[in-house]
Design a protein around this motif. Structure first.
Motif, PDB file in Angstrom:
ATOM      1  N   GLU A  26      19.266  14.124   2.769  1.00  0.00           N
ATOM      2  CA  GLU A  26      20.079  14.100   3.984  1.00  0.00           C
ATOM      3  C   GLU A  26      19.257  13.632   5.179  1.00  0.00           C
ATOM      4  O   GLU A  26      19.710  12.814   5.981  1.00  0.00           O
ATOM      5  CB  GLU A  26      20.654  15.496   4.255  1.00  0.00           C
ATOM      6  N   SER A  35      25.208   9.874   6.741  1.00  0.00           N
ATOM      7  CA  SER A  35      25.083  11.204   6.148  1.00  0.00           C
ATOM      8  C   SER A  35      25.550  11.155   4.699  1.00  0.00           C
ATOM      9  O   SER A  35      26.740  10.943   4.430  1.00  0.00           O
ATOM     10  CB  SER A  35      25.910  12.226   6.933  1.00  0.00           C
ATOM     11  N   THR A  37      25.684  13.665   2.511  1.00  0.00           N
ATOM     12  CA  THR A  37      26.577  14.783   2.197  1.00  0.00           C
ATOM     13  C   THR A  37      27.907  14.648   2.919  1.00  0.00           C
ATOM     14  O   THR A  37      28.948  15.044   2.395  1.00  0.00           O
ATOM     15  CB  THR A  37      25.919  16.125   2.563  1.00  0.00           C
ATOM     16  N   LEU A  77      27.498  19.724   3.808  1.00  0.00           N
ATOM     17  CA  LEU A  77      26.098  20.102   3.651  1.00  0.00           C
ATOM     18  C   LEU A  77      25.938  21.619   3.715  1.00  0.00           C
ATOM     19  O   LEU A  77      25.195  22.214   2.927  1.00  0.00           O
ATOM     20  CB  LEU A  77      25.246  19.433   4.730  1.00  0.00           C
TER      21      LEU A  77
END
Length: 217
Positions: A26, A35, A37, A77
């Motif tokens: 990440e 990103s 996630t 996340l």
């Protein structure tokens, strides 16, 4: 002193390792303004048509279960870290108690099966209050109907009717969205890097599009 290298602890030590790798991935992708996630969470929410608005729209069993875990409402996340943490902690505690009381550990597979529902329950209980303390992903600021009329860029493969490809656009909040698109015209093909205009939603994250005169997003 209990050694964490014993075989009974293996699945739970692995969960900690995965959590570290997810954090590293990440951080690396964020350096490039992306990103990993967040992308995964968006794809899951769109694929299963999860009702993230709280309106009680009818969804399938899988979507209801994922919604129960707050997917689509809490940053992915955070949910992933909660799951891995709950799995590791519950498994390590279980095996430690078994070792202390009965002087043996459960087979790793059985211990993992027992820790799994506990970790899911932990995600359910801890996800909502923790989610209130952090900024929500801006993807919730747009409904899927708002995607219509958006210019998107094809990022993977080629798209033809019945064979969609993944496309990306960035909204006014700076949040990237990923959708599957196919041409509205059966005779057209969209190639990677091409900018097209969404004209209608087919189902879930699948949309139809036409060629767009815009070449930038």
């Amino acid at each position: 002193m209990i050694s964490l290298l014993q075989p009974g602890y293996a699945p739970f030590i692995a969960a900690i390792g995965i959590m570290i790798m997810v954090g590293a991935l990440e951080g690396l992708t964020l350096l490039f303004g992306f990103s990993a996630t967040g992308h995964a969470g968006n794809l899951i929410a769109h694929h299963f048509e999860i009702d993230s608005t709280g309106t009680g729209a009818e969804t399938g069993l899988a979507a209801q279960f994922l919604g129960w875990l707050h997917i689509g409402r809490v940053p992915f996340l955070i949910l992933l870290v909660l799951f891995l943490t709950g799995f590791a902690v519950s498994g390590l505690l279980l095996q430690s108690i078994m070792q202390a009381l009965f002087h043996f550990m459960l087979p790793p597979s059985i211990a993992a099966c027992l820790a799994l529902p506990l970790s899911l329950l932990f995600v359910r209980k801890a996800g909502k209050p923790i989610g209130r303390l952090v900024p929500q992903e801006e993807s919730s600021a747009l409904s899927e109907i708002d995607f219509i009329g958006r210019a998107v860029r094809v990022v993977t493969g080629e798209a033809s009717q019945g064979n969609p490809a993944e496309a990306r656009f960035v909204d006014e909040f700076g949040q990237a969205h990923y959708v599957r698109i196919e041409p509205d015209d059966a005779g057209q093909i969209f190639v990677r890097g091409q900018t097209v205009l969404i004209v209608t939603r087919v189902s879930g994250s699948l949309y139809r599009a036409i060629k767009s005169p815009r070449h930038e997003l």
